[in-house]
Scaffold this active site. Structure first.
Site, mmCIF file in Angstrom:
data_model
loop_
_atom_site.group_PDB
_atom_site.id
_atom_site.type_symbol
_atom_site.label_atom_id
_atom_site.label_comp_id
_atom_site.label_asym_id
_atom_site.label_seq_id
_atom_site.Cartn_x
_atom_site.Cartn_y
_atom_site.Cartn_z
ATOM 1 N N PRO A 83 0.507 -1.140 -0.135
ATOM 2 C CA PRO A 83 -0.248 0.250 -0.150
ATOM 3 C C PRO A 83 0.513 0.883 -0.057
ATOM 4 O O PRO A 83 1.726 1.129 0.630
ATOM 5 C CB PRO A 83 -0.831 -0.186 0.804
ATOM 6 C CG PRO A 83 -0.450 -1.134 2.314
ATOM 7 C CD PRO A 83 0.418 -2.075 1.487
ATOM 8 N N GLY A 87 4.086 3.919 4.390
ATOM 9 C CA GLY A 87 4.781 3.982 5.920
ATOM 10 C C GLY A 87 5.235 2.643 5.747
ATOM 11 O O GLY A 87 6.046 2.005 6.897
ATOM 12 N N LEU A 88 5.410 1.956 4.349
ATOM 13 C CA LEU A 88 5.934 0.572 4.469
ATOM 14 C C LEU A 88 6.674 -0.397 2.951
ATOM 15 O O LEU A 88 6.522 -1.381 2.706
ATOM 16 C CB LEU A 88 4.781 -0.267 3.941
ATOM 17 C CG LEU A 88 3.190 0.057 5.233
ATOM 18 C CD1 LEU A 88 1.732 -1.842 4.632
ATOM 19 C CD2 LEU A 88 4.180 -0.617 6.764
ATOM 20 N N GLY A 89 7.513 1.196 2.898
ATOM 21 C CA GLY A 89 8.609 1.142 1.489
ATOM 22 C C GLY A 89 7.678 0.980 0.682
ATOM 23 O O GLY A 89 8.823 0.227 -0.319
ATOM 24 N N SER A 90 6.570 0.896 -0.012
ATOM 25 C CA SER A 90 5.879 0.712 -1.614
ATOM 26 C C SER A 90 7.068 1.567 -2.066
ATOM 27 O O SER A 90 7.417 1.559 -3.220
ATOM 28 C CB SER A 90 4.660 1.378 -1.525
ATOM 29 O OG SER A 90 4.551 3.001 -1.672
ATOM 30 N N SER A 91 7.501 3.154 -2.297
ATOM 31 C CA SER A 91 8.472 3.370 -3.003
ATOM 32 C C SER A 91 10.068 3.137 -3.057
ATOM 33 O O SER A 91 10.261 2.723 -4.183
ATOM 34 C CB SER A 91 8.763 4.784 -2.528
ATOM 35 O OG SER A 91 8.722 5.086 -1.462
ATOM 36 N N ALA A 92 10.752 2.744 -1.860
ATOM 37 C CA ALA A 92 11.390 2.062 -1.690
ATOM 38 C C ALA A 92 11.686 0.575 -2.862
ATOM 39 O O ALA A 92 11.819 0.187 -3.575
ATOM 40 C CB ALA A 92 12.091 1.504 -0.803
ATOM 41 N N ALA A 93 10.806 -0.476 -2.873
ATOM 42 C CA ALA A 93 9.562 -1.626 -3.000
ATOM 43 C C ALA A 93 10.109 -0.769 -4.974
ATOM 44 O O ALA A 93 10.569 -1.917 -5.374
ATOM 45 C CB ALA A 93 8.845 -2.034 -2.833
ATOM 46 N N ASP A 136 15.171 1.946 4.546
ATOM 47 C CA ASP A 136 14.139 1.357 3.291
ATOM 48 C C ASP A 136 14.955 0.437 1.889
ATOM 49 O O ASP A 136 14.432 -0.720 1.860
ATOM 50 C CB ASP A 136 13.018 2.206 2.476
ATOM 51 C CG ASP A 136 12.146 2.723 4.253
ATOM 52 O OD1 ASP A 136 12.660 2.636 5.229
ATOM 53 O OD2 ASP A 136 11.569 3.332 3.698
HETATM 54 O O1 PMV Z 1 8.532 6.995 6.472
HETATM 55 P P1 PMV Z 1 9.513 5.880 6.879
HETATM 56 O O2 PMV Z 1 8.669 4.232 6.705
HETATM 57 O O3 PMV Z 1 10.449 5.748 5.324
HETATM 58 O O4 PMV Z 1 10.334 5.873 7.913
HETATM 59 C C1 PMV Z 1 11.273 7.038 8.167
HETATM 60 C C2 PMV Z 1 12.228 6.792 10.137
HETATM 61 C C3 PMV Z 1 12.293 7.857 10.135
HETATM 62 O O5 PMV Z 1 13.785 7.375 10.517
HETATM 63 C C4 PMV Z 1 11.792 9.108 10.550
HETATM 64 C C5 PMV Z 1 14.048 8.635 9.087
HETATM 65 C C6 PMV Z 1 15.007 7.941 8.627
HETATM 66 O O6 PMV Z 1 16.112 8.405 7.567
HETATM 67 O O7 PMV Z 1 15.767 7.045 8.878
#
Ligand code: PMV
Length: 313
Positions: A83, A87-93, A136
């Site tokens: 999704p 905050g689940l890494g969709s863009s990194a994936a 990520d």
């Molecule tokens: O938003 P996410 O899931 O990519 O997490 C960010 C994590 C932080 O520690 C808040 C920032 C970072 O770059 O490590």
């Protein structure tokens, strides 16, 4: 036609504190994004549409960095089950799967995981305008668990540097755990949340004490994971969520989902930058926990953490 898939990720412990030199632990989840790439005559296309810098920023960055200008166009097909904006890494994936399929199309064979992780971080860095750590992208490339630490330790995968910053990224074996993710459906912007914590740190020595305490919880969490002690890890999740709340990055929705999940789980916390996005609960009653999250207004995903990283299908 190379077809690559990459997993999404959750941060188990250490978000925000990692920005201040504390360790953090992330792991892959079994929701994956797939990208296939084939050569075509004519301009690049994505899912039948012309490649656009605006709509396909990660793919456009990857093309500029990896694809020789004198080669024909690339036809991409993407299929995402992670999704987005949660905050689940969709863009990194997406970056990882794109770079892997593009490197395979360019060079033949299976690209090295490290080359994919570096190229994907370059693309993320370009899209985000130079913010964020390589946690990520390395987790989505390597899979399993990834421990980020200031110091290089046993299990070092690679180190990534940007200016004065250096991240040592390590393999971590994630034991068999059941996690339920609860998505609030609200978007939390990482850069805003990082800036919010920075303002607090600038004003108050107490904020830095909280950050150091989160670092201590990550170290305790690593030992609980190695001992496969879910009860202890759950208590660490609860405590970490409270500390992140003190830092100001939780929201009423995240608190509500964590609270709802706790009746049937070992513990729950927000995951990633907060300000929206998702929480995770450690549980062995995943259906009951998913139902509690749904009743509290979230979208649950029962996930298995620590699976395979990037893969050529
Ligand atoms: O938003 P996410 O899931 O990519 O997490 C960010 C994590 C932080 O520690 C808040 C920032 C970072 O770059 O490590």
């Amino acid at each position: 036609m190379p077809r690559a898939s990459a997993p999404g990720k959750v941060i188990l412990l250490g978000e925000h504190a990692v920005v201040y030199g504390e360790p953090a632990l992330a792991c892959a989840i079994d929701l994956r994004t797939t990208v296939s790439a084939s050569a075509r005559d004519g301009p690049h296309r994505v899912n039948g549409q012309p490649l656009s810098d605006h709509h396909h920023a990660h793919l456009a960055h990857a093309i500029r960095a990896l694809w020789p200008a004198d080669r024909p166009g690339v036809d991409f097909t993407t299929e995402g089950r992670v999704p987005s904006a949660a905050g689940l890494g969709s863009s990194a994936a997406l970056s990882v799967a794109t770079c892997a399929s593009l490197l395979a199309l360019r060079d033949g064979g299976v690209p090295a995981e490290e080359a994919v992780a570096r190229a994907a971080y370059d693309a993320e860095w370009g899209v985000q305008g130079g913010r964020g750590s390589p946690t990520d992208t390395t987790t989505c490339a390597h899979g399993h668990g990834v421990l980020v630490d200031k110091a290089a330790r046993e299990g070092l995968l690679w180190a990534i540097e940007r200016g004065p910053r250096r991240w040592n990224l390590h393999h971590f074996d994630v034991p068999d755990l059941r996690i339920v993710v609860g998505n609030t459906g609200k978007r939390g912007r990482t850069a805003d949340q990082v800036a919010k914590v920075a303002r607090f740190v600038g004003k108050s020595g107490f904020a830095m004490e909280v950050i150091r305490e989160i670092g201590g919880l990550v170290r305790d969490g690593l030992s609980a994971l190695r001992a496969k002690d879910a009860e202890r890890l759950g208590r660490i999740f609860d405590r970490d969520h409270n500390l992140l709340t003190i830092l100001g990055v939780s929201t009423p929705e995240l608190d509500r989902l964590c609270q709802a999940a706790r009746a049937t789980s070992y513990g729950a916390k927000l995951t990633g930058s907060g300000g929206g996005g998702s929480m995770i609960a450690l549980t062995d009653k995943s259906e009951a926990t998913a139902e509690a999250i749904r009743k509290a207004g979230g979208t649950p995903y029962v996930v298995t953490p620590g699976g395979a990283g990037v893969r050529l299908e």
